[in-house]
Design a protein around this motif. Structure first.
Motif, PDB file in Angstrom:
ATOM      1  N   THR A   1      35.104  42.420  59.044  1.00 19.53           N
ATOM      2  CA  THR A   1      35.880  41.184  59.179  1.00 19.53           C
ATOM      3  C   THR A   1      36.335  40.689  57.807  1.00 19.53           C
ATOM      4  O   THR A   1      37.469  40.220  57.638  1.00 19.53           O
TER       5      THR A   1
ATOM      6  N   ALA B   1      43.382  27.913  63.884  1.00 15.12           N
ATOM      7  CA  ALA B   1      42.641  28.619  64.936  1.00 15.12           C
ATOM      8  C   ALA B   1      41.255  28.954  64.407  1.00 15.12           C
ATOM      9  O   ALA B   1      41.117  29.587  63.354  1.00 15.12           O
ATOM     10  N   CYS B   2      40.219  28.535  65.115  1.00 15.04           N
ATOM     11  CA  CYS B   2      38.829  28.816  64.744  1.00 15.04           C
ATOM     12  C   CYS B   2      38.223  29.764  65.777  1.00 15.04           C
ATOM     13  O   CYS B   2      38.163  29.425  66.970  1.00 15.04           O
ATOM     14  N   SER B   3      37.775  30.940  65.330  1.00  7.55           N
ATOM     15  CA  SER B   3      37.200  31.945  66.233  1.00  7.55           C
ATOM     16  C   SER B   3      35.806  32.328  65.738  1.00  7.55           C
ATOM     17  O   SER B   3      35.573  32.407  64.524  1.00  7.55           O
TER      18      SER B   3
ATOM     19  N   THR C   1      32.515  25.468  66.903  1.00 10.26           N
ATOM     20  CA  THR C   1      32.770  26.885  67.188  1.00 10.26           C
ATOM     21  C   THR C   1      31.571  27.735  66.804  1.00 10.26           C
ATOM     22  O   THR C   1      31.203  28.690  67.511  1.00 10.26           O
TER      23      THR C   1
ATOM     24  N   SER D   1      38.497  31.085  60.304  1.00 11.04           N
ATOM     25  CA  SER D   1      39.489  30.011  60.384  1.00 11.04           C
ATOM     26  C   SER D   1      40.815  30.526  59.849  1.00 11.04           C
ATOM     27  O   SER D   1      40.913  30.908  58.679  1.00 11.04           O
TER      28      SER D   1
ATOM     29  N   VAL E   1      32.325  31.736  61.413  1.00 10.46           N
ATOM     30  CA  VAL E   1      33.577  31.287  62.043  1.00 10.46           C
ATOM     31  C   VAL E   1      34.741  31.757  61.182  1.00 10.46           C
ATOM     32  O   VAL E   1      34.736  31.586  59.954  1.00 10.46           O
TER      33      VAL E   1
ATOM     34  N   PRO F   1      36.220  29.650  70.926  1.00 10.47           N
ATOM     35  CA  PRO F   1      37.332  29.473  69.975  1.00 10.47           C
ATOM     36  C   PRO F   1      38.096  28.171  70.229  1.00 10.47           C
ATOM     37  O   PRO F   1      38.132  27.663  71.356  1.00 10.47           O
TER      38      PRO F   1
END
Length: 709
Positions: free
Chosen positions: A50, A144-146, A113, A160, A158, A119
């Protein structure tokens, strides 16, 4: 349940390759080993994958890792947070954004989140990432927060993703400010200034322009533009824009759009190739031209870029809305200028075309229309030679600020001159004028018609001044004492009641010798709201006494600015100086041609050299005159008149035009500014300077005191 990044018992796996930008710097950051996450090499492989995606992305992204949500972000996100980078790397966001993290919709969304693994998408929210202050023009973002999961599926952070909202959306939010700014405009120059400033800043454009028809039945167009990077200082904002004029069939895209009423959008090309005035026009590749959609005035607005630019639907809608606002303001300005022109034309017919030129007396006058400058007023002045050879001077005020007041003012002024030419005694002139005003009031069926006026006769041979006043402020005389120190005193002339309400004739005769200057003025010079009349009179006397010379033009300017604060009344001033020695004068009519400043310089140099003026004075005077002539031709667009008056004490130069360019004021200018520098130059090289906004245009003058012979 959320997990811990650095303590997941999974193989370390390979590190991200060196081709991923920023990976080495992040992996080697010394802060990770001191946190709960541990060294980067011990992180879960899914988390490191990631990280690789985040660092390689051109979009602003940030990872909040572990229970403390420690920050890891890419270069695009570093640009958003400004000077918080690089210290923010590896620190809790609650510390990095301490001022705003606890605000609703900022930190709580990220924390939620992380706790729930759900999300969240936030559209168009203000995020004060760069600064803690909340500004009116604060950027708006979509965020967008996932959840970020490790190789075992546990939430360990998280992700962002932040994207600034479309510029067109922000521009729409600024339309209300634009409308408010346009509501305060009066003239087309004002509308052009506001429209160009809004277009170049709101659209972040490289070039913008604004065009309107000349209002003469399709005879032509005028266009003004603004280019990114132009130095626009305080003087630029006060001086009118530089209009470029063209024929009825002008092929400029802004004119074509205005003439046809159709919008055009060029995404890539050379839209200004045929009408390019310079390299700024030649470099434009994308151009939008939108008509104003006004019912009476034809015009258009353009926005251009030096690189290809696809015009989105939102931008087109914003341009149309902006053009509609400009169209409404343009029609209001056109109506104002029409009404203003009518009032000014009427006022011009009521005031003297020229003041007398006499060997021993120098005369000057100044008239500033009050209220909003759109109404013809009742103030008037006059100076004329009597059959006896004496000089008659008058300044008065007819009650009212409308066309009727101006018409009555014209009647009173004409009657006063006729009475004075028959019998110049001031008390008899005002007595006859009182009967006229009473007759006009009876004819109109009103008792509210009254006139205040001061009339005087200057006898040069006897060195006397005889005055009579009807309800008007006492005249002021500037005198020089035997020691050379100037002073100012009001003439103790019986004032009495205004004409039409019981005037009683009375006169006063005082000495008027070489070196003295008489100043007649209207009550608009000294009256201000919330200030007593005595205070205004005292300030006027103090300013006149402290003036560098008794020159009448300089004293008119000093008197008009003596009392601070705005006035709603007209301001009229008439000054007459009894010169110690006669002066020499010359004038030149300057055509509205590009070579005119050069011709003025040659004429000035020859004239002052013939008069044996010192070379240092000639150089300063020629330079200042050239600047004023250039300004008159550029900003008024009409022919000009240069007048030179030389006395043993000073050199006075004035440049008059017949256009309308507003009041020229002092301004601080930058060293590299392309405009406004001439005014600062004149202020440095002259001993006094000012403007006379007469009803026939504008006159800018300067005075240079001469060294003793």
């Amino acid at each position: 349940m959320p997990g811990t990044v650095g303590r997941v018992p999974t193989p370390a796996g390979p590190l991200p390759g060196p081709g991923v930008p920023g990976t080495a710097a992040v992996a080697g950051h010394p802060r990770w080993g001191d946190t709960a996450l541990g060294p980067y090499e011990s992180w879960d492989s899914a988390v490191r994958a990631t990280v690789e995606v985040v660092l390689a992305s051109p979009a602003p992204m940030a990872l909040h890792l572990g229970a403390e949500l420690l920050l890891l972000y890419n270069d695009a996100y570093a640009g958003l947070i400004g000077d918080r980078h690089p210290d923010a790397m590896g620190r809790p966001p609650a510390e990095v954004f301490a001022e705003v993290w606890q605000r609703p919709g900022v930190g709580d969304v990220v924390e939620q989140t992380y706790r729930t693994g759900v999300p969240v998408l936030d559209r168009e929210i203000p995020l004060p990432l760069h600064s803690a202050s909340v500004a009116l023009d604060q950027p708006v973002y979509t965020r967008a927060c996932s959840p970020v999961r490790d190789s075992h599926g546990r939430v360990v952070g998280v992700l962002s993703v932040v994207a600034e909202t479309s510029p067109a959306t922000r521009q729409l939010q600024g339309l209300s400010d634009f409308a408010a700014a346009l509501s305060g405009t009066l003239t087309l120059d004002d509308v052009a200034r506001v429209a160009l400033r809004h277009a170049i800043t709101s659209f972040d454009a490289d070039r913008v322009s604004f065009a309107v028809d000349d209002g003469g039945g399709g005879t032509g167009w005028r266009m003004v533009r603004r280019v990114r990077g132009e130095l626009v200082d305080e003087a630029d904002e006060r001086l009118p824009p530089l209009w470029r004029r063209g024929p009825a069939g002008w092929s400029a895209p802004v004119v074509v759009s205005a003439r046809t009423g159709q919008a055009s959008f060029v995404a890539d090309g050379q839209p200004l190739h045929e009408i390019a005035a310079d390299r700024h026009d030649q470099k434009i590749r994308a151009l939008a031209a939108v008509p104003l959609r006004a019912s009476v005035v034809r015009g258009a607005l353009t926005v251009g870029y030096r690189s290809p630019h696809p015009w989105s639907a939102a931008e087109r809608a914003l341009l149309a809305a902006s053009a509609e606002l400009v169209g409404q303001a343009t029609e209001r300005a056109r109506r104002f200028e029409t009404q203003h022109g009518t009032a000014q034309l009427l006022q011009r017919s009521m005031l003297p075309e020229n003041l007398p030129v006499l060997p021993h007396l120098r005369i000057a006058a100044r008239y500033d229309p009050g209220v909003d400058g759109n109404a013809a007023g009742g103030d008037f002045y006059d100076a004329f030679v009597l059959p006896t050879g004496d000089l008659g001077v008058v300044l008065g005020d007819v009650a009212g600020h409308d066309v009727q007041a101006a018409a009555r003012m014209g009647q009173v002024r004409a009657a006063l001159r006729a009475l004075a030419l028959n019998d110049p005694r001031p008390d008899e002139v005002l007595a006859g004028l009182d009967r006229l005003v009473g007759s006009l009031g009876a004819e109109a069926g009103t008792y509210e018609l009254f006139v205040t006026v001061t009339f005087g006769v200057i006898d040069v041979g006897r060195k006397e001044l005889t005055l009579a006043s009807a309800g008007h402020p006492a005249p002021l005389v500037r005198r020089c004492s035997p020691t050379g120190e100037p002073g100012a005193e009001y003439v103790d002339v019986p004032s009495g009641a205004p004409l039409g309400v019981g005037y009683r004739a009375a006169t006063r005769t005082v000495a008027f010798v070489p070196g003295d200057t008489l100043l007649l003025f209207s009550d608009g010079v000294v009256e201000r709201r919330r200030h007593g009349l005595s205070d205004g009179l005292a300030r006027l006397a103090e300013s006149v006494a402290g003036a560098p010379s008794g020159d009448p033009r300089a004293l008119c300017a000093v008197a008009s600015a003596a009392v601070p604060g705005a006035t709603e009344d007209d301001v009229a001033v008439l000054a007459v100086e009894y010169a110690v020695r006669p002066s020499r004068s010359a004038r030149m009519e300057v055509p509205a041609e590009p070579t005119a400043p050069s011709r003025v310089r040659h004429w000035m140099t020859a004239q002052l050299t013939e008069w044996e003026v010192a070379e240092s004075v000639i150089g300063a005077a020629v330079l200042c005159t050239s600047e004023l002539t250039t300004n008159a031709l550029l900003h008024a667009g009409t022919a000009a008149r240069v007048e030179v008056d030389l006395s043993p004490e000073r050199l006075l130069v004035s440049v008059a035009d017949s256009g309308s360019r507003g009041t020229v004021t002092r301004a601080r200018t930058e060293t590299l500014s392309s405009r406004g520098r001439g005014l600062g130059l004149i202020e440095e090289l002259s001993d006094a300077w000012g403007t006379d906004p007469t009803v026939r245009g504008s006159t800018v003058w300067f005075e240079i005191l001469l060294p003793p012979a």
